[in-house]
Motif scaffolding. Structure first.
Motif, PDB file in Angstrom:
ATOM      1  N   GLY A  66       0.798  -1.223   0.000  1.00  0.00           N
ATOM      2  CA  GLY A  66       0.000   0.000   0.000  1.00  0.00           C
ATOM      3  C   GLY A  66       0.827   1.268   0.000  1.00  0.00           C
ATOM      4  N   PHE A  67       2.110   1.190  -0.361  1.00  0.00           N
ATOM      5  CA  PHE A  67       2.974   2.364  -0.382  1.00  0.00           C
ATOM      6  C   PHE A  67       3.386   2.689  -1.818  1.00  0.00           C
ATOM      7  CE2 PHE A  67       3.135   1.674   4.068  1.00  0.00           C
ATOM      8  CZ  PHE A  67       3.542   2.873   4.640  1.00  0.00           C
ATOM      9  N   LYS A  82       4.873   6.723   0.663  1.00  0.00           N
ATOM     10  CA  LYS A  82       3.621   7.299   1.148  1.00  0.00           C
ATOM     11  C   LYS A  82       2.522   6.258   1.120  1.00  0.00           C
ATOM     12  CE  LYS A  82       1.028  11.601   0.647  1.00  0.00           C
ATOM     13  NZ  LYS A  82       0.893  12.844  -0.157  1.00  0.00           N
ATOM     14  N   CYS A  83       1.785   6.174   2.234  1.00  0.00           N
ATOM     15  CA  CYS A  83       0.717   5.183   2.327  1.00  0.00           C
ATOM     16  C   CYS A  83      -0.473   5.610   1.476  1.00  0.00           C
ATOM     17  CB  CYS A  83       0.287   4.999   3.786  1.00  0.00           C
ATOM     18  SG  CYS A  83      -1.045   3.791   3.987  1.00  0.00           S
ATOM     19  N   TYR A  90       6.763   7.550   5.188  1.00  0.00           N
ATOM     20  CA  TYR A  90       7.943   6.930   5.790  1.00  0.00           C
ATOM     21  C   TYR A  90       9.190   7.503   5.115  1.00  0.00           C
ATOM     22  CZ  TYR A  90       5.540   3.273   8.464  1.00  0.00           C
ATOM     23  OH  TYR A  90       4.790   2.597   9.386  1.00  0.00           O
ATOM     24  N   LEU A 100       6.882  -1.744   6.231  1.00  0.00           N
ATOM     25  CA  LEU A 100       5.704  -1.460   5.421  1.00  0.00           C
ATOM     26  C   LEU A 100       4.619  -2.511   5.654  1.00  0.00           C
ATOM     27  CD1 LEU A 100       7.374  -0.416   2.030  1.00  0.00           C
ATOM     28  CD2 LEU A 100       6.823   0.996   4.020  1.00  0.00           C
ATOM     29  N   HIS A 103       2.968  -1.862   8.970  1.00  0.00           N
ATOM     30  CA  HIS A 103       2.012  -0.750   8.889  1.00  0.00           C
ATOM     31  C   HIS A 103       0.697  -1.209   8.274  1.00  0.00           C
ATOM     32  CE1 HIS A 103       0.683   3.447   8.340  1.00  0.00           C
ATOM     33  NE2 HIS A 103       0.198   3.014   7.186  1.00  0.00           N
ATOM     34  N   LEU A 104       0.780  -1.993   7.202  1.00  0.00           N
ATOM     35  CA  LEU A 104      -0.423  -2.497   6.541  1.00  0.00           C
ATOM     36  C   LEU A 104      -1.235  -3.389   7.473  1.00  0.00           C
ATOM     37  CD1 LEU A 104      -2.035  -2.698   3.875  1.00  0.00           C
ATOM     38  CD2 LEU A 104      -0.663  -4.715   3.325  1.00  0.00           C
ATOM     39  N   LYS A 107      -2.536  -0.931  10.583  1.00  0.00           N
ATOM     40  CA  LYS A 107      -3.435   0.190  10.280  1.00  0.00           C
ATOM     41  C   LYS A 107      -4.529  -0.169   9.274  1.00  0.00           C
ATOM     42  CE  LYS A 107      -1.132   3.242  12.749  1.00  0.00           C
ATOM     43  NZ  LYS A 107      -1.705   3.948  13.917  1.00  0.00           N
ATOM     44  N   HIS A 108      -4.253  -1.098   8.371  1.00  0.00           N
ATOM     45  CA  HIS A 108      -5.201  -1.393   7.290  1.00  0.00           C
ATOM     46  C   HIS A 108      -5.342  -2.898   7.106  1.00  0.00           C
ATOM     47  CE1 HIS A 108      -4.457   2.847   6.565  1.00  0.00           C
ATOM     48  NE2 HIS A 108      -3.175   2.580   6.374  1.00  0.00           N
TER      49      HIS A 108
END
Length: 259
Positions: A66-67, A82-83, A90, A100, A103-104, A107-108
């Motif tokens: 997702g970046f 960027k997400c 980042y 990464l 983060h996914l 957060k998602h």
């Protein structure tokens, strides 16, 4: 050090003892400063060399997490990441698959294990929306439209509505109201320019949450005292969430508030 030893051997019984002592101290200070400067320069060289080693060349496969590479960094081989969903950025040193992926997942979670085609399609829609929005909106209207989007997102979050409800329900209602009350296509066109898409509302939600948290922490630091109550709950994804209630005297509102 040989210079220091020579200066310290002056006969202490003579009248030159104070001069000898002063010279010894002066030489010691200069010796220490020279060593400090050399160590500082060496540390700077090491830091610069290590910084160069840490730079990560961009990999298009990061889209699987997702970046994406920001548009203005297209010519930079070592850009930040960027997400796509929350707009988090980042730095280049942190653009590594493990971070990464974390983060996914954190957060998602709903987008985990989705195909590369899904992320590429989402990125294409995101970039298209950005370019369309910038081309159709006047610079003078940008601030008011963004503020309207943020305020509407805040209300939606307070009412615990889904991210898609603003775009699918509220926006069509606003178009009808603008057409009937203000009359004309210009009013409807202006309402349609309010950014209320699913991905936009997600980014707005993260921005609002971070801003509210920052305001709350700032007020707590200014308060003379505060009380907290802890609890836990389970969300719809069956994850345990910590709940913290706090009560403190708000200096701005001049009353006791609870958050």
């Amino acid at each position: 050090m040989a210079e220091l030893a020579t200066l310290s051997t002056v006969d202490s019984r003579s009248g030159d003892w104070y001069i000898s002592y002063y010279c010894s101290v002066t030489a010691l200070v200069h010796f220490t400063l020279d060593n400090f400067k050399e160590e500082k320069e060496a540390s700077k060289k090491d830091a610069s060399s290590s910084h160069k080693k840490r730079r990560k060349r961009w990999n298009d496969e990061h889209i699987l997490f997702g970046f994406f590479r920001p548009v203005h960094e297209a010519s930079n081989p070592f850009p930040p990441g960027k997400c796509l969903f929350c707009n988090a950025t980042y730095t280049n040193e942190n653009v590594v698959p493990s971070k990464l992926a974390r983060h996914l997942k954190k957060k998602h979670r709903e987008h985990q294990n989705k195909s590369k085609q899904f992320f590429e399609a989402t990125l294409e829609a995101y970039l298209k929306q950005q370019s369309t929005f910038k081309s159709q909106v006047k610079p003078s209207d940008m601030k008011s439209l963004t503020l309207a989007s943020l305020k509407m997102t805040h209300i939606s979050l307070q009412k615990k509505k889904s991210f898609t409800e603003l775009e699918n329900v509220v926006l069509p209602c606003l178009e009808v109201a603008a057409d009937l009350i203000h009359g004309g296509k210009d009013a409807v066109k202006k309402v349609k320019q309010i950014p209320l898409s699913d991905t936009t509302i997600r980014r707005r939600s993260v921005m609002l949450a971070d801003d509210l948290k920052e305001q709350l922490v700032k007020k707590l630091r200014l308060a003379a005292s505060f009380g907290i109550q802890l609890d836990e709950t389970t969300d719809i994804a069956r994850e345990t969430q910590l709940i913290v209630y706090c009560r403190f005297p708000d200096l701005e509102e001049k009353t006791i508030v609870e958050q």
